[in-house]
Write an enzyme that holds these catalytic residues in place. Structure first.
Site, mmCIF file in Angstrom:
data_model
loop_
_atom_site.group_PDB
_atom_site.id
_atom_site.type_symbol
_atom_site.label_atom_id
_atom_site.label_comp_id
_atom_site.label_asym_id
_atom_site.label_seq_id
_atom_site.Cartn_x
_atom_site.Cartn_y
_atom_site.Cartn_z
ATOM 1 N N MET A 32 -5.365 -8.414 -5.086
ATOM 2 C CA MET A 32 -5.627 -8.767 -6.483
ATOM 3 C C MET A 32 -5.146 -7.637 -7.396
ATOM 4 O O MET A 32 -5.577 -7.547 -8.554
ATOM 5 C CB MET A 32 -7.114 -9.041 -6.682
ATOM 6 C CG MET A 32 -7.568 -10.245 -5.858
ATOM 7 S SD MET A 32 -9.022 -11.049 -6.525
ATOM 8 C CE MET A 32 -10.191 -9.728 -6.404
ATOM 9 N N LEU A 35 -3.922 -1.453 -7.217
ATOM 10 C CA LEU A 35 -3.725 -0.983 -5.848
ATOM 11 C C LEU A 35 -4.169 0.471 -5.649
ATOM 12 O O LEU A 35 -3.959 1.316 -6.504
ATOM 13 C CB LEU A 35 -2.244 -1.122 -5.459
ATOM 14 C CG LEU A 35 -1.664 -2.538 -5.563
ATOM 15 C CD1 LEU A 35 -0.221 -2.561 -5.073
ATOM 16 C CD2 LEU A 35 -2.502 -3.555 -4.808
ATOM 17 N N HIS A 36 -4.780 0.708 -4.494
ATOM 18 C CA HIS A 36 -5.148 2.070 -4.090
ATOM 19 C C HIS A 36 -4.629 2.281 -2.668
ATOM 20 O O HIS A 36 -3.952 1.400 -2.103
ATOM 21 C CB HIS A 36 -6.659 2.281 -4.202
ATOM 22 C CG HIS A 36 -7.490 1.238 -3.500
ATOM 23 N ND1 HIS A 36 -7.443 1.033 -2.138
ATOM 24 C CD2 HIS A 36 -8.351 0.307 -3.980
ATOM 25 C CE1 HIS A 36 -8.272 0.075 -1.808
ATOM 26 N NE2 HIS A 36 -8.823 -0.399 -2.914
ATOM 27 N N HIS A 39 -4.921 -0.556 -0.045
ATOM 28 C CA HIS A 39 -3.908 -1.612 -0.122
ATOM 29 C C HIS A 39 -2.568 -1.106 0.425
ATOM 30 O O HIS A 39 -1.852 -1.832 1.130
ATOM 31 C CB HIS A 39 -3.680 -2.050 -1.568
ATOM 32 C CG HIS A 39 -4.893 -2.593 -2.269
ATOM 33 N ND1 HIS A 39 -5.505 -1.941 -3.299
ATOM 34 C CD2 HIS A 39 -5.585 -3.740 -2.080
ATOM 35 C CE1 HIS A 39 -6.528 -2.664 -3.732
ATOM 36 N NE2 HIS A 39 -6.600 -3.755 -3.008
#
Ligand code: AMP
Length: 283
Positions: A32, A35-36, A39
């Protein structure tokens, strides 16, 4: 170089048809956005074992049971594309909402059993929203493999069951949870925590690991769960929704770690709902 952003199913299909014709294995990483490193680890895993990688970004309204949560969900498409640049991603699919839910959309994918516990009752409609959108993304991307985080372990099992039940020819791969040095599971929700909230949240994993060690030494779960709940509340968590020990394959409740298990915790800190789970070695 950043990957091309595709917004229509027609553009996506042009690419995937070409790739399949060339015999390429296609991997998809549904997200979704916002992003971190969690992900990005999925993109890395996809890149390691696929010829082509598609990352999808779609904030799925059907899986939010709270409209405020949906409205506040971070949308950072440009930064997301930059973050993905080093991971050899071939396309970022950011579908126009009409591509996912065209006018008159009337179909819901519902997985029973696995959704009756833990996140299911606390988030009515959530897993139907997830199963429906993921089924669409699997069919739209025609990917051969899909990468999901163990961070959302119940979701991983639900998606795997859905693909199997519907004969969608895709292998669902689970990837380990990426954590901060404190053990805190990375999550876009962590951004909502104050510095004090981060301190509280960071204790969750340590408390869970202590329980897992005692389970692995043969102790029963019941007393340990009570102790862990008290420890979480003493640390500053304001509410513990559940602490469960469950079979890692079926999610049936277990009184002890007599078979491969996972320990699940969902608790509130600083107004934020945090979920985590860890593996427990069988006795
Ligand atoms: P989301 O964008 O939050 O829906 O998550 C997209 C995917 O990333 C899901 O498969 C999540 O399980 C996965 N994910 C989220 N956080 C982590 C993490 N800390 N480590 C590994 N995977 C994660």
């Amino acid at each position: 170089m950043t990957a091309p952003i595709l917004r229509s199913l027609a553009e996506l299909r042009t690419k995937t048809t070409e790739w399949h014709r060339a015999g390429d294995v296609i991997g998809v990483v549904p997200t979704m956005g916002a992003l971190h490193e969690g992900h990005l680890s999925l993109a890395q895993a996809a890149n390691d074992s696929c010829d082509r990688v598609i990352v999808t970004i779609f904030v799925n309204p059907k899986q939010f049971n709270n409209p405020e949560d949906l409205a506040n969900y971070p949308r950072t498409e440009h930064e997301d594309a930059q973050k993905l640049a080093p991971y050899g991603v071939d396309a970022i699919y950011v579908p126009d909402p009409q591509e996912i839910y065209p006018d008159g959309f009337s179909t819901t994918v519902s997985v029973t059993g696995l959704t009756d516990m833990m996140e299911g009752p606390f988030r009515p409609g959530h897993f139907e929203g997830v199963a429906t959108v993921v089924a669409k993304l699997f069919l739209q991307t025609q990917a051969d493999r899909a990468y999901f985080g163990e961070k959302d372990y119940q979701q991983l099992l639900v998606v795997r069951r859905m693909a199997r039940d519907l004969d969608i020819p895709i292998k669902v791969v689970g990837c380990p949870t990426v954590r901060e040095p404190s053990g805190l599971a990375m999550s876009s929700r962590n951004l909502l925590l104050s510095p004090e909230g981060v301190k509280v949240a960071s204790r969750m994993n340590e408390i869970m690991r202590r329980v897992a060690e005692k389970l692995a030494a043969g102790k029963d779960f019941e007393g340990l769960a009570q102790d862990a709940k008290s420890a979480l509340l003493d640390t500053g968590f304001t509410e513990v929704e559940y602490i469960d020990l469950r079979c890692a394959e079926t999610l049936e409740s277990l009184p002890n770690a007599s078979k491969p298990a996972r320990l699940f915790v969902t608790a509130w800190a600083d107004g934020v709902r945090l979920i985590d789970n860890i593996p427990v070695d069988p006795v």
